[in-house]
Design a protein around this motif. Structure first.
Motif, PDB file in Angstrom:
ATOM      1  N   ARG A  70       0.829  -1.216   0.000  1.00 20.68           N
ATOM      2  CA  ARG A  70       0.000   0.000   0.000  1.00 20.68           C
ATOM      3  C   ARG A  70       0.860   1.262   0.000  1.00 20.68           C
ATOM      4  O   ARG A  70       0.591   2.215  -0.713  1.00 20.68           O
ATOM      5  N   GLU A  71       1.892   1.241   0.836  1.00 20.98           N
ATOM      6  CA  GLU A  71       2.712   2.452   0.980  1.00 20.98           C
ATOM      7  C   GLU A  71       3.546   2.781  -0.255  1.00 20.98           C
ATOM      8  O   GLU A  71       4.134   3.856  -0.340  1.00 20.98           O
ATOM      9  N   ASP A  72       3.596   1.875  -1.223  1.00 21.32           N
ATOM     10  CA  ASP A  72       4.301   2.165  -2.471  1.00 21.32           C
ATOM     11  C   ASP A  72       3.520   3.133  -3.350  1.00 21.32           C
ATOM     12  O   ASP A  72       4.078   3.731  -4.265  1.00 21.32           O
ATOM     13  N   LEU A  73       2.230   3.259  -3.083  1.00 15.66           N
ATOM     14  CA  LEU A  73       1.357   4.086  -3.922  1.00 15.66           C
ATOM     15  C   LEU A  73       0.974   5.366  -3.198  1.00 15.66           C
ATOM     16  O   LEU A  73       0.053   5.380  -2.386  1.00 15.66           O
ATOM     17  N   ASP A  74       1.688   6.441  -3.498  1.00 14.34           N
ATOM     18  CA  ASP A  74       1.298   7.714  -2.891  1.00 14.34           C
ATOM     19  C   ASP A  74       0.086   8.258  -3.650  1.00 14.34           C
ATOM     20  O   ASP A  74      -0.358   7.683  -4.638  1.00 14.34           O
ATOM     21  N   GLU A  75      -0.442   9.370  -3.186  1.00 16.60           N
ATOM     22  CA  GLU A  75      -1.663   9.928  -3.785  1.00 16.60           C
ATOM     23  C   GLU A  75      -1.491  10.281  -5.253  1.00 16.60           C
ATOM     24  O   GLU A  75      -2.443  10.231  -6.018  1.00 16.60           O
ATOM     25  N   ALA A  76      -0.282  10.631  -5.668  1.00 15.78           N
ATOM     26  CA  ALA A  76      -0.038  11.044  -7.048  1.00 15.78           C
ATOM     27  C   ALA A  76       0.206   9.852  -7.986  1.00 15.78           C
ATOM     28  O   ALA A  76       0.256  10.040  -9.205  1.00 15.78           O
ATOM     29  N   ALA A  77       0.361   8.675  -7.441  1.00 17.10           N
ATOM     30  CA  ALA A  77       0.656   7.502  -8.271  1.00 17.10           C
ATOM     31  C   ALA A  77      -0.443   7.283  -9.300  1.00 17.10           C
ATOM     32  O   ALA A  77      -1.628   7.385  -8.999  1.00 17.10           O
ATOM     33  N   ASP A  78      -0.015   6.967 -10.518  1.00 18.72           N
ATOM     34  CA  ASP A  78      -0.953   6.742 -11.615  1.00 18.72           C
ATOM     35  C   ASP A  78      -0.255   5.899 -12.672  1.00 18.72           C
ATOM     36  O   ASP A  78       0.974   5.812 -12.691  1.00 18.72           O
ATOM     37  N   GLY A  79      -1.015   5.287 -13.535  1.00 17.68           N
ATOM     38  CA  GLY A  79      -0.443   4.500 -14.621  1.00 17.68           C
ATOM     39  C   GLY A  79      -0.212   3.058 -14.204  1.00 17.68           C
ATOM     40  O   GLY A  79      -0.915   2.520 -13.348  1.00 17.68           O
ATOM     41  N   PRO A  80       0.819   2.430 -14.794  1.00 14.33           N
ATOM     42  CA  PRO A  80       1.089   1.026 -14.478  1.00 14.33           C
ATOM     43  C   PRO A  80       1.622   0.849 -13.051  1.00 14.33           C
ATOM     44  O   PRO A  80       2.535   1.551 -12.622  1.00 14.33           O
ATOM     45  N   LEU A 140       3.354  -1.561 -11.917  1.00 11.05           N
ATOM     46  CA  LEU A 140       4.710  -2.111 -11.944  1.00 11.05           C
ATOM     47  C   LEU A 140       5.761  -1.020 -11.736  1.00 11.05           C
ATOM     48  O   LEU A 140       6.795  -1.254 -11.117  1.00 11.05           O
ATOM     49  N   ALA A 141       5.481   0.187 -12.206  1.00  6.45           N
ATOM     50  CA  ALA A 141       6.427   1.297 -12.070  1.00  6.45           C
ATOM     51  C   ALA A 141       6.672   1.666 -10.605  1.00  6.45           C
ATOM     52  O   ALA A 141       7.696   2.267 -10.283  1.00  6.45           O
ATOM     53  N   TYR A 142       5.764   1.305  -9.715  1.00  8.02           N
ATOM     54  CA  TYR A 142       5.876   1.640  -8.298  1.00  8.02           C
ATOM     55  C   TYR A 142       6.286   0.434  -7.452  1.00  8.02           C
ATOM     56  O   TYR A 142       6.430   0.538  -6.244  1.00  8.02           O
ATOM     57  N   SER A 143       6.466  -0.708  -8.102  1.00  5.40           N
ATOM     58  CA  SER A 143       6.767  -1.941  -7.375  1.00  5.40           C
ATOM     59  C   SER A 143       8.250  -2.039  -7.035  1.00  5.40           C
ATOM     60  O   SER A 143       9.074  -1.304  -7.577  1.00  5.40           O
ATOM     61  N   HIS A 144       8.546  -2.961  -6.120  1.00  3.67           N
ATOM     62  CA  HIS A 144       9.920  -3.203  -5.683  1.00  3.67           C
ATOM     63  C   HIS A 144      10.156  -4.698  -5.563  1.00  3.67           C
ATOM     64  O   HIS A 144       9.225  -5.467  -5.355  1.00  3.67           O
ATOM     65  N   MET A 145      11.409  -5.092  -5.652  1.00  3.47           N
ATOM     66  CA  MET A 145      11.791  -6.483  -5.425  1.00  3.47           C
ATOM     67  C   MET A 145      12.780  -6.579  -4.260  1.00  3.47           C
ATOM     68  O   MET A 145      12.715  -7.506  -3.479  1.00  3.47           O
ATOM     69  N   ALA A 146      13.681  -5.619  -4.158  1.00  5.40           N
ATOM     70  CA  ALA A 146      14.724  -5.659  -3.125  1.00  5.40           C
ATOM     71  C   ALA A 146      14.107  -5.725  -1.737  1.00  5.40           C
ATOM     72  O   ALA A 146      13.218  -4.935  -1.390  1.00  5.40           O
ATOM     73  N   GLY A 147      14.546  -6.697  -0.945  1.00  8.68           N
ATOM     74  CA  GLY A 147      14.067  -6.854   0.416  1.00  8.68           C
ATOM     75  C   GLY A 147      12.686  -7.466   0.528  1.00  8.68           C
ATOM     76  O   GLY A 147      12.138  -7.551   1.626  1.00  8.68           O
ATOM     77  N   ARG A 148      12.127  -7.895  -0.592  1.00  6.75           N
ATOM     78  CA  ARG A 148      10.773  -8.448  -0.570  1.00  6.75           C
ATOM     79  C   ARG A 148      10.696  -9.875  -1.109  1.00  6.75           C
ATOM     80  O   ARG A 148       9.608 -10.398  -1.316  1.00  6.75           O
ATOM     81  N   THR A 149      11.837 -10.475  -1.376  1.00  5.07           N
ATOM     82  CA  THR A 149      11.846 -11.859  -1.855  1.00  5.07           C
ATOM     83  C   THR A 149      12.778 -12.698  -0.984  1.00  5.07           C
ATOM     84  O   THR A 149      13.665 -12.165  -0.309  1.00  5.07           O
ATOM     85  N   ILE A 150      12.557 -14.003  -1.044  1.00  2.41           N
ATOM     86  CA  ILE A 150      13.349 -14.935  -0.253  1.00  2.41           C
ATOM     87  C   ILE A 150      13.422 -16.253  -1.014  1.00  2.41           C
ATOM     88  O   ILE A 150      12.463 -16.606  -1.708  1.00  2.41           O
TER      89      ILE A 150
END
Length: 132
Positions: free
Chosen positions: A52-62, A64-74
């Motif tokens: 949720r916190e990856d999407l600020d109020e201005a986020a728009d479009g795809p 994937l552009a706001y997604s992350h991988m670092a620190g979120r996989t194992i």
């Protein structure tokens, strides 16, 4: 006796979304309180994770552009107890589990009490309670 690994305790069929998911679609998914991490995949490969916190109020479009991988996989072969300690130390409760080729194996979900992991049966029981 062999120590359980992440692969032994993972939720094997987490909900995934296609990589062309929009920010609006991601926000709609996050409207469900039970959704904490979105997994963006293509042909079985994990290409992004979204909180949720990856999407600020201005986020728009795809999304994937706001997604992350670092620190979120194992990796699936890590001992489950080592993964539990890692999650607790980071203040996290979920990590995407991937193999060496980036293929999504599942989702590692630490229970609220931080003592064990949610499994497929736990997820199915909660969905049945909600009628979803």
């Amino acid at each position: 006796m062999r120590e359980p690994t992440v692969g032994d305790v993972v939720v094997r069929l987490p909900k995934t979304l296609p990589v062309d998911t929009s920010v609006a679609q991601a926000r709609a998914c996050f409207a469900d309180d039970h959704v904490h991490m979105l997994l963006l995949t293509e042909a079985g490969r994990l290409l992004g994770t979204l909180l949720r916190e990856d999407l600020d109020e201005a986020a728009d479009g795809p999304a994937l552009a706001y997604s992350h991988m670092a620190g979120r996989t194992i990796p699936a072969d890590l001992p489950a107890e080592a993964a539990r300690r890692l999650l607790v130390s980071r203040g996290q409760r979920r990590l995407a589990v991937v193999d060496g080729d980036g293929v999504l194996v599942g989702l590692l979900c630490l229970k609220r009490r931080l003592t064990g992991f949610c499994g497929d049966a736990d997820v199915a029981a909660r969905a049945a309670e909600r009628g979803t």
